[in-house]
Design a protein around this motif. Structure first.
Motif, PDB file in Angstrom:
ATOM      1  N   ASP A   1       0.831  -1.203   0.000  1.00 56.55           N
ATOM      2  CA  ASP A   1       0.000   0.000   0.000  1.00 56.55           C
ATOM      3  C   ASP A   1       0.866   1.254   0.000  1.00 56.55           C
ATOM      4  OD1 ASP A   1      -1.788   2.103   0.581  1.00 56.55           O
ATOM      5  OD2 ASP A   1      -3.113   0.739   1.658  1.00 56.55           O
ATOM      6  N   GLU A   2       0.751   2.055  -1.056  1.00 56.42           N
ATOM      7  CA  GLU A   2       1.509   3.301  -1.178  1.00 56.42           C
ATOM      8  C   GLU A   2       1.225   4.244  -0.003  1.00 56.42           C
ATOM      9  OE1 GLU A   2       3.744   4.192  -3.577  1.00 56.42           O
ATOM     10  OE2 GLU A   2       3.538   2.276  -4.614  1.00 56.42           O
ATOM     11  N   GLY A   3      -0.013   4.271   0.456  1.00 56.04           N
ATOM     12  CA  GLY A   3      -0.394   5.148   1.554  1.00 56.04           C
ATOM     13  C   GLY A   3       0.124   4.693   2.910  1.00 56.04           C
ATOM     14  N   MET A   4       0.673   3.500   2.970  1.00 56.75           N
ATOM     15  CA  MET A   4       1.204   2.955   4.222  1.00 56.75           C
ATOM     16  C   MET A   4       2.693   2.643   4.067  1.00 56.75           C
ATOM     17  SD  MET A   4      -1.292   1.879   6.585  1.00 56.75           S
ATOM     18  CE  MET A   4      -3.060   1.831   6.581  1.00 56.75           C
ATOM     19  N   SER A   5       3.405   3.514   3.365  1.00 51.65           N
ATOM     20  CA  SER A   5       4.856   3.360   3.149  1.00 51.65           C
ATOM     21  C   SER A   5       5.205   2.035   2.482  1.00 51.65           C
ATOM     22  CB  SER A   5       5.626   3.511   4.471  1.00 51.65           C
ATOM     23  OG  SER A   5       5.380   4.763   5.040  1.00 51.65           O
ATOM     24  N   LYS A   6       4.341   1.596   1.585  1.00 51.18           N
ATOM     25  CA  LYS A   6       4.512   0.343   0.836  1.00 51.18           C
ATOM     26  C   LYS A   6       4.534  -0.890   1.737  1.00 51.18           C
ATOM     27  CE  LYS A   6       6.611   2.246  -3.271  1.00 51.18           C
ATOM     28  NZ  LYS A   6       7.686   2.150  -4.228  1.00 51.18           N
ATOM     29  N   ASN A   7       3.831  -0.811   2.859  1.00 51.28           N
ATOM     30  CA  ASN A   7       3.719  -1.974   3.742  1.00 51.28           C
ATOM     31  C   ASN A   7       2.604  -2.886   3.277  1.00 51.28           C
ATOM     32  OD1 ASN A   7       5.738  -1.516   5.771  1.00 51.28           O
ATOM     33  ND2 ASN A   7       4.512   0.200   6.480  1.00 51.28           N
ATOM     34  N   THR A   8       2.776  -4.160   3.559  1.00 51.69           N
ATOM     35  CA  THR A   8       1.750  -5.149   3.249  1.00 51.69           C
ATOM     36  C   THR A   8       0.862  -5.358   4.476  1.00 51.69           C
ATOM     37  OG1 THR A   8       3.058  -7.025   4.029  1.00 51.69           O
ATOM     38  CG2 THR A   8       3.352  -6.388   1.707  1.00 51.69           C
ATOM     39  N   ALA A   9      -0.203  -6.106   4.288  1.00 52.83           N
ATOM     40  CA  ALA A   9      -1.077  -6.446   5.414  1.00 52.83           C
ATOM     41  C   ALA A   9      -0.285  -7.194   6.489  1.00 52.83           C
ATOM     42  CB  ALA A   9      -2.257  -7.291   4.925  1.00 52.83           C
ATOM     43  N   LEU A  10       0.646  -8.027   6.067  1.00 52.26           N
ATOM     44  CA  LEU A  10       1.480  -8.764   7.020  1.00 52.26           C
ATOM     45  C   LEU A  10       2.336  -7.802   7.837  1.00 52.26           C
ATOM     46  CD1 LEU A  10       2.449 -11.497   8.097  1.00 52.26           C
ATOM     47  CD2 LEU A  10       4.133 -11.527   6.248  1.00 52.26           C
ATOM     48  N   HIS A  11       2.954  -6.834   7.163  1.00 56.11           N
ATOM     49  CA  HIS A  11       3.788  -5.851   7.865  1.00 56.11           C
ATOM     50  C   HIS A  11       3.002  -5.100   8.928  1.00 56.11           C
ATOM     51  CE1 HIS A  11       6.326  -5.561   3.969  1.00 56.11           C
ATOM     52  NE2 HIS A  11       6.941  -6.358   4.820  1.00 56.11           N
ATOM     53  N   VAL A  12       1.844  -4.562   8.540  1.00 53.25           N
ATOM     54  CA  VAL A  12       1.097  -3.721   9.478  1.00 53.25           C
ATOM     55  C   VAL A  12       0.452  -4.525  10.600  1.00 53.25           C
ATOM     56  CG1 VAL A  12       0.748  -1.844   7.831  1.00 53.25           C
ATOM     57  CG2 VAL A  12      -1.008  -3.604   8.049  1.00 53.25           C
ATOM     58  N   SER A  13       0.072  -5.763  10.316  1.00 52.74           N
ATOM     59  CA  SER A  13      -0.505  -6.583  11.388  1.00 52.74           C
ATOM     60  C   SER A  13       0.580  -6.960  12.400  1.00 52.74           C
ATOM     61  CB  SER A  13      -1.214  -7.819  10.843  1.00 52.74           C
ATOM     62  OG  SER A  13      -0.323  -8.641  10.116  1.00 52.74           O
ATOM     63  N   ALA A  14       1.771  -7.298  11.919  1.00 47.64           N
ATOM     64  CA  ALA A  14       2.874  -7.635  12.827  1.00 47.64           C
ATOM     65  C   ALA A  14       3.306  -6.413  13.634  1.00 47.64           C
ATOM     66  CB  ALA A  14       4.052  -8.195  12.036  1.00 47.64           C
ATOM     67  N   ALA A  15       3.416  -5.267  12.972  1.00 44.42           N
ATOM     68  CA  ALA A  15       3.852  -4.041  13.641  1.00 44.42           C
ATOM     69  C   ALA A  15       2.878  -3.594  14.725  1.00 44.42           C
ATOM     70  CB  ALA A  15       4.037  -2.926  12.616  1.00 44.42           C
ATOM     71  N   ASN A  16       1.626  -3.973  14.583  1.00 47.23           N
ATOM     72  CA  ASN A  16       0.604  -3.579  15.552  1.00 47.23           C
ATOM     73  C   ASN A  16       0.247  -4.699  16.522  1.00 47.23           C
ATOM     74  OD1 ASN A  16      -0.306  -0.721  14.923  1.00 47.23           O
ATOM     75  ND2 ASN A  16      -0.223  -1.647  12.895  1.00 47.23           N
ATOM     76  N   GLY A  17       1.035  -5.760  16.520  1.00 45.72           N
ATOM     77  CA  GLY A  17       0.873  -6.821  17.506  1.00 45.72           C
ATOM     78  C   GLY A  17      -0.299  -7.756  17.291  1.00 45.72           C
ATOM     79  N   HIS A  18      -0.753  -7.895  16.049  1.00 48.34           N
ATOM     80  CA  HIS A  18      -1.895  -8.763  15.757  1.00 48.34           C
ATOM     81  C   HIS A  18      -1.394 -10.128  15.268  1.00 48.34           C
ATOM     82  CE1 HIS A  18      -4.315  -5.250  16.351  1.00 48.34           C
ATOM     83  NE2 HIS A  18      -3.779  -4.630  15.305  1.00 48.34           N
ATOM     84  N   ALA A  19      -0.836 -10.900  16.197  1.00 46.74           N
ATOM     85  CA  ALA A  19      -0.237 -12.191  15.866  1.00 46.74           C
ATOM     86  C   ALA A  19      -1.235 -13.154  15.236  1.00 46.74           C
ATOM     87  CB  ALA A  19       0.367 -12.823  17.114  1.00 46.74           C
ATOM     88  N   ASP A  20      -2.491 -13.095  15.649  1.00 47.71           N
ATOM     89  CA  ASP A  20      -3.501 -13.979  15.080  1.00 47.71           C
ATOM     90  C   ASP A  20      -3.714 -13.681  13.602  1.00 47.71           C
ATOM     91  OD1 ASP A  20      -4.523 -11.477  15.862  1.00 47.71           O
ATOM     92  OD2 ASP A  20      -6.502 -12.268  16.361  1.00 47.71           O
ATOM     93  N   ILE A  21      -3.658 -12.422  13.229  1.00 45.21           N
ATOM     94  CA  ILE A  21      -3.822 -12.052  11.822  1.00 45.21           C
ATOM     95  C   ILE A  21      -2.574 -12.419  11.032  1.00 45.21           C
ATOM     96  CG2 ILE A  21      -4.076 -10.092  10.240  1.00 45.21           C
ATOM     97  CD1 ILE A  21      -6.066  -8.925  12.253  1.00 45.21           C
ATOM     98  N   VAL A  22      -1.397 -12.273  11.634  1.00 45.31           N
ATOM     99  CA  VAL A  22      -0.148 -12.685  10.979  1.00 45.31           C
ATOM    100  C   VAL A  22      -0.252 -14.149  10.580  1.00 45.31           C
ATOM    101  CG1 VAL A  22       2.311 -13.132  11.340  1.00 45.31           C
ATOM    102  CG2 VAL A  22       1.307 -10.961  12.104  1.00 45.31           C
ATOM    103  N   LYS A  23      -0.743 -14.999  11.469  1.00 44.33           N
ATOM    104  CA  LYS A  23      -0.886 -16.428  11.164  1.00 44.33           C
ATOM    105  C   LYS A  23      -1.818 -16.671  10.002  1.00 44.33           C
ATOM    106  CE  LYS A  23       0.086 -17.892  15.875  1.00 44.33           C
ATOM    107  NZ  LYS A  23      -0.460 -18.479  17.108  1.00 44.33           N
ATOM    108  N   VAL A  24      -2.921 -15.927   9.924  1.00 43.39           N
ATOM    109  CA  VAL A  24      -3.868 -16.083   8.817  1.00 43.39           C
ATOM    110  C   VAL A  24      -3.216 -15.684   7.495  1.00 43.39           C
ATOM    111  CG1 VAL A  24      -6.017 -15.175   7.830  1.00 43.39           C
ATOM    112  CG2 VAL A  24      -5.928 -15.794  10.235  1.00 43.39           C
ATOM    113  N   LEU A  25      -2.432 -14.620   7.516  1.00 41.57           N
ATOM    114  CA  LEU A  25      -1.821 -14.123   6.294  1.00 41.57           C
ATOM    115  C   LEU A  25      -0.672 -14.991   5.802  1.00 41.57           C
ATOM    116  CD1 LEU A  25      -1.903 -10.325   7.138  1.00 41.57           C
ATOM    117  CD2 LEU A  25      -3.331 -11.516   5.467  1.00 41.57           C
ATOM    118  N   LEU A  26      -0.068 -15.725   6.703  1.00 40.34           N
ATOM    119  CA  LEU A  26       1.024 -16.618   6.302  1.00 40.34           C
ATOM    120  C   LEU A  26       0.460 -17.872   5.692  1.00 40.34           C
ATOM    121  CD1 LEU A  26       3.501 -16.270   9.296  1.00 40.34           C
ATOM    122  CD2 LEU A  26       3.728 -15.306   7.017  1.00 40.34           C
TER     123      LEU A  26
END
Length: 73
Positions: free
Chosen positions: A48-73
């Motif tokens: 996402d250009e608006g999020m410094s080219k971060n992916t959903a995985l990047h932003v979920s990990a950075a915000n401590g959403h480990a459950d979402i990280v597992k879904v995205l992997l």
């Protein structure tokens, strides 16, 4: 694309942008629903250009959403 916001200031977001937003905010139900879509499949590697080219995985990990990280992997 779906409009978000009030009529006078509506913006359009892609499915992938909505996934990044949901992942960032820890919305597990929304993330699971989006990832389950098969036609057309969602690009979980979208940067996402608006999020410094971060992916959903990047932003979920950075915000401590480990459950979402597992879904995205």
């Amino acid at each position: 694309m779906e409009p978000i916001g009030k009529e006078e200031d509506e913006i359009e977001v892609t499915f992938e942008q909505a996934l990044v937003y949901a992942a960032r905010h820890g919305d597990m139900d929304e993330v699971q629903e989006m990832v389950a879509v098969r036609s057309p499949p969602v690009d979980v590697n979208y940067m996402d250009e608006g999020m410094s080219k971060n992916t959903a995985l990047h932003v979920s990990a950075a915000n401590g959403h480990a459950d979402i990280v597992k879904v995205l992997l």
